[in-house]
Design an enzyme around this catalytic site. Sequence first.
Site, PDB file in Angstrom:
ATOM      1  N   HIS A 143       0.726  -1.306   0.095  1.00  0.00           N
ATOM      2  CA  HIS A 143      -0.062  -0.062   0.025  1.00  0.00           C
ATOM      3  C   HIS A 143       0.862   1.359  -0.060  1.00  0.00           C
ATOM      4  O   HIS A 143       0.577   2.138   0.644  1.00  0.00           O
ATOM      5  CB  HIS A 143      -0.964  -0.026   1.257  1.00  0.00           C
ATOM      6  CG  HIS A 143      -1.862  -1.006   1.133  1.00  0.00           C
ATOM      7  ND1 HIS A 143      -2.585  -1.630   0.063  1.00  0.00           N
ATOM      8  CD2 HIS A 143      -2.452  -1.865   2.166  1.00  0.00           C
ATOM      9  CE1 HIS A 143      -3.326  -2.624   0.284  1.00  0.00           C
ATOM     10  NE2 HIS A 143      -3.383  -2.729   1.822  1.00  0.00           N
TER      11      HIS A 143
ATOM     12  N   HIS B 192      -9.615   1.330   0.444  1.00  0.00           N
ATOM     13  CA  HIS B 192      -9.517   0.012   1.481  1.00  0.00           C
ATOM     14  C   HIS B 192     -10.477   0.302   2.597  1.00  0.00           C
ATOM     15  O   HIS B 192     -10.509  -0.256   3.707  1.00  0.00           O
ATOM     16  CB  HIS B 192      -8.230   0.197   2.006  1.00  0.00           C
ATOM     17  CG  HIS B 192      -7.738  -1.308   2.464  1.00  0.00           C
ATOM     18  ND1 HIS B 192      -8.114  -1.745   3.525  1.00  0.00           N
ATOM     19  CD2 HIS B 192      -6.863  -2.036   1.996  1.00  0.00           C
ATOM     20  CE1 HIS B 192      -7.294  -2.657   3.934  1.00  0.00           C
ATOM     21  NE2 HIS B 192      -6.651  -3.028   2.860  1.00  0.00           N
TER      22      HIS B 192
ATOM     23  N   GLU C 191     -11.254  -4.271  -2.781  1.00  0.00           N
ATOM     24  CA  GLU C 191     -10.616  -3.236  -3.331  1.00  0.00           C
ATOM     25  C   GLU C 191     -10.441  -3.473  -4.703  1.00  0.00           C
ATOM     26  O   GLU C 191      -9.523  -4.379  -5.185  1.00  0.00           O
ATOM     27  CB  GLU C 191      -9.113  -3.535  -2.598  1.00  0.00           C
ATOM     28  CG  GLU C 191      -9.199  -3.622  -1.050  1.00  0.00           C
ATOM     29  CD  GLU C 191      -7.926  -4.213  -0.505  1.00  0.00           C
ATOM     30  OE1 GLU C 191      -6.965  -3.853  -0.572  1.00  0.00           O
ATOM     31  OE2 GLU C 191      -8.280  -5.156   0.182  1.00  0.00           O
TER      32      GLU C 191
HETATM   33  C1  BGC Z   1      -4.016  -6.941   1.850  1.00  0.00           C
HETATM   34  C2  BGC Z   1      -3.968  -7.795   3.118  1.00  0.00           C
HETATM   35  C3  BGC Z   1      -3.540  -6.591   4.199  1.00  0.00           C
HETATM   36  C4  BGC Z   1      -4.522  -5.613   4.355  1.00  0.00           C
HETATM   37  C5  BGC Z   1      -4.066  -4.435   5.267  1.00  0.00           C
HETATM   38  C6  BGC Z   1      -5.027  -5.753   2.019  1.00  0.00           C
HETATM   39  O1  BGC Z   1      -5.207  -5.208   0.807  1.00  0.00           O
HETATM   40  O2  BGC Z   1      -4.388  -7.771   0.859  1.00  0.00           O
HETATM   41  O3  BGC Z   1      -2.884  -8.613   3.140  1.00  0.00           O
HETATM   42  O4  BGC Z   1      -3.259  -7.254   5.675  1.00  0.00           O
HETATM   43  O5  BGC Z   1      -4.707  -5.024   3.279  1.00  0.00           O
HETATM   44  O6  BGC Z   1      -4.719  -4.137   6.175  1.00  0.00           O
END
Ligand code: BGC
Length: 354
Positions: A108, A183, A319
């Site tokens: 991210h 998210h 997402e």
């Molecule tokens: C990921 C997860 C991660 C989460 C973080 C998701 O987009 O795929 O692996 O733990 O984001 O909060």
Amino acid sequence: MEIDNLNKTNFTKIIDNQEVSLFNLTNKNGFICQITNFGARIVSFIIPVGTSGIDVVLGYDSIEEYQNDDYYLGVVAGRYANRIANGKFILDAKEYSLFVNNGPNTLHGGQKGFDKVVWNARPFLNENNEEALELSYLSIDGEEGFPGNLKVNVTYTLTNKNEIKIDYSAETDAKTVLNLTNHAYFNLKGAGEGTITSHDLSLNADYFTPTDAGAIPTGEIRSVSNTPMDFRIARKIGERINDDYVELIQGIGYDHNWVLNKESNALSHVATVSEASTGIQLNVFTTEPGVQFYSGNYLNIKKGKYAKSYPTRSGFCLETQHFPDSPNHEDFPSTVLNPNETYTQTTIYQFEVK
Ligand code: BGC
């Protein structure tokens, strides 16, 4: 109603010399969407039910808790949503190195992704008199290791069709990679009201991208047929989540990218989630080729909004995105953005109460 408990002053603060605030969007049906310009995060989405309301988005009561958040609650993830293997990619024979924040990988956007920066905020009414919030951010060349000065705009609109419509656009002055998503964690029983395993889910996807133990796609595009990843016909999230299937064991549940059935990048319906006990249904539409369905496996928040806790699997994310680690997979849809091009993506989360 619950919204009264979210005190706006707890969201007002100067961070990085910029003002952070809480913005309320409302529509003619009494729906409310609350957004902070810290991380461009959706804080609440309140559906009027009877004389009260159900808040279906997980969040915190104060900006300080958002500053310390490790779960990416409600954020716009960027510059690169999801993972880039070993925090490295090559563009025009030059290798770029990113901050590594998830085992050996970048997740991210790195150490200070778009989720931890302050966005400029401009509330406005659109041509249909619907309340909207435009958020913009300039990510400078080299930020978190990514090339190019990147101007990003994200507009949230709460429509009278009970949708959160998210329009993204971006431009760069040097070749770069970009993958934006939202998210938000949803719980259609209400945030903090138990797990999401009783929700029915359908995903318009014949294939998914299997991963290694570090959640990096192996490059395989695998059919969902005869696997617990098959949501082409709606079934409970919990029905097969604990199956003895290596992808689920690695992720402690669903945490994968599904390859959406699409012939173009036109906006199309890709997912539906519903919860029988509240009658709330979420329909998801996107222009993107993929969706990360994350069943909130790692959630462990002791105190969320209204002092409720969010244990494992108490929220899910859909997402909409390009595939994880695309810069290192030539056969995945490209995430390269060139100067003189405009990146766009639109995603709609539309709610109904049955
Ligand atoms: C990921 C997860 C991660 C989460 C973080 C998701 O987009 O795929 O692996 O733990 O984001 O909060």
